[in-house]
Design a protein around this motif. Sequence first.
Motif, mmCIF file in Angstrom:
data_model
loop_
_atom_site.group_PDB
_atom_site.id
_atom_site.type_symbol
_atom_site.label_atom_id
_atom_site.label_comp_id
_atom_site.label_asym_id
_atom_site.label_seq_id
_atom_site.Cartn_x
_atom_site.Cartn_y
_atom_site.Cartn_z
ATOM 1 N N GLY A 37 0.185 -54.997 1.169
ATOM 2 C CA GLY A 37 -0.506 -56.132 1.557
ATOM 3 C C GLY A 37 -1.834 -56.204 2.300
ATOM 4 N N LYS A 38 -2.285 -54.941 2.515
ATOM 5 C CA LYS A 38 -3.671 -55.056 3.163
ATOM 6 C C LYS A 38 -4.791 -54.751 2.271
ATOM 7 N N ALA A 39 -5.974 -55.519 2.817
ATOM 8 C CA ALA A 39 -6.937 -55.127 2.103
ATOM 9 C C ALA A 39 -7.848 -53.899 2.080
ATOM 10 N N VAL A 40 -8.433 -53.736 0.723
ATOM 11 C CA VAL A 40 -8.907 -52.156 0.686
ATOM 12 C C VAL A 40 -10.275 -52.484 0.010
ATOM 13 N N LEU B 66 6.710 -35.832 -8.814
ATOM 14 C CA LEU B 66 7.962 -36.303 -7.966
ATOM 15 C C LEU B 66 8.027 -35.350 -6.715
ATOM 16 N N ARG B 67 7.784 -34.031 -6.718
ATOM 17 C CA ARG B 67 8.005 -33.385 -5.442
ATOM 18 C C ARG B 67 6.992 -33.694 -4.524
ATOM 19 N N ILE B 68 5.744 -33.789 -5.085
ATOM 20 C CA ILE B 68 4.673 -34.069 -4.269
ATOM 21 C C ILE B 68 4.691 -35.378 -3.537
ATOM 22 N N GLN B 69 5.320 -36.240 -4.412
ATOM 23 C CA GLN B 69 5.489 -37.743 -3.673
ATOM 24 C C GLN B 69 6.671 -37.505 -2.859
ATOM 25 N N LYS B 70 7.608 -36.927 -3.120
ATOM 26 C CA LYS B 70 8.527 -36.842 -2.007
ATOM 27 C C LYS B 70 7.787 -36.054 -0.651
ATOM 28 N N LEU B 71 7.268 -35.173 -0.777
ATOM 29 C CA LEU B 71 6.630 -34.664 0.514
ATOM 30 C C LEU B 71 5.595 -35.540 1.031
ATOM 31 N N GLN B 72 4.686 -36.172 0.404
ATOM 32 C CA GLN B 72 3.759 -37.249 0.815
ATOM 33 C C GLN B 72 4.812 -38.271 1.849
ATOM 34 N N LEU B 73 5.681 -38.777 1.074
ATOM 35 C CA LEU B 73 6.765 -39.863 1.712
ATOM 36 C C LEU B 73 7.427 -39.245 3.003
ATOM 37 N N ASN C 180 4.402 -39.415 5.509
ATOM 38 C CA ASN C 180 4.043 -40.944 5.860
ATOM 39 C C ASN C 180 5.341 -41.694 5.253
ATOM 40 N N PRO C 181 6.117 -41.807 6.127
ATOM 41 C CA PRO C 181 7.318 -42.782 5.742
ATOM 42 C C PRO C 181 6.859 -44.353 5.739
ATOM 43 N N LYS C 182 5.723 -44.844 6.265
ATOM 44 C CA LYS C 182 5.324 -46.140 6.330
ATOM 45 C C LYS C 182 4.873 -46.530 5.268
ATOM 46 N N TYR C 183 4.482 -45.798 4.284
ATOM 47 C CA TYR C 183 3.803 -46.055 2.782
ATOM 48 C C TYR C 183 4.774 -46.077 1.814
ATOM 49 N N SER C 184 6.196 -46.181 2.126
ATOM 50 C CA SER C 184 7.228 -46.133 1.012
ATOM 51 C C SER C 184 6.898 -47.312 -0.008
ATOM 52 N N ALA C 185 6.421 -48.381 0.570
ATOM 53 C CA ALA C 185 6.146 -49.585 -0.382
ATOM 54 C C ALA C 185 5.255 -48.897 -1.523
ATOM 55 N N ILE C 186 4.367 -48.089 -1.273
ATOM 56 C CA ILE C 186 3.375 -47.847 -2.366
ATOM 57 C C ILE C 186 4.184 -47.018 -3.204
ATOM 58 N N TYR C 187 4.704 -45.893 -2.780
ATOM 59 C CA TYR C 187 5.599 -44.756 -3.427
ATOM 60 C C TYR C 187 6.726 -45.599 -4.648
#
Length: 197
Positions: free
Chosen positions: A7-10, A44-51, A54-61
């Motif tokens: 929900g943040k502006a980019v 999927l592995r890359i995404q899990k490592l990123q998550l 950065n657990p606060k970006y879970s909504a994006i993932y």
Amino acid sequence: MLINGSGKAVRVVSPTKWQRLQGKRRFITLLNVKDFDYAYPILLRIQKLQLHENPKYSAIYDKSKPNNYQLLINLTSGFEFMGFFLGIAFLTMLASTLMFKVLNGVSKDKARYQMLNKIGIRKQLLKQSINYEIGTLFLLPAGLGIIDVLFGLQLFRSLLPDPYHNIWIPFIIFGLLYLLYYLLTVKLYKKVVVEYK
């Protein structure tokens, strides 16, 4: 200006303006692959490592393509299992019904085969006749069922990516179970009408 998943502006800016900006820099990498099915486990592995980092970006993932693909796989796997289970159940019911229908009329057929035996027809010929007669009763429903499945799977194209993928596996299982019912029916039938004392 864009709104991201949280929900943040980019804001998208030119490289010169980017160099003048102050603050902590964060980067996002977009991946484009030619064959998503092949690259899916890696993504999927890359995404899990990123998550994990950065657990606060879970909504994006949660809205990512690999995540949505995983949900689709889970859904279609359930459909495939249900179809396979119901197919085996219907096959068992069909073959059992055919078997009991054939064996139910055995008392009427016994007199007919005894008459054929009395006029001198060889037992081998009688057995071939039984194989052919019962085989016809079993083959017609099996053929219609296979045709029905092949045409019916067209209805699931919107739910399953490839409804005909590995279709030979259930057909082989179907054929083996159906053949088993056929052989059992023929053996029981012959035992009553031909191999009597």
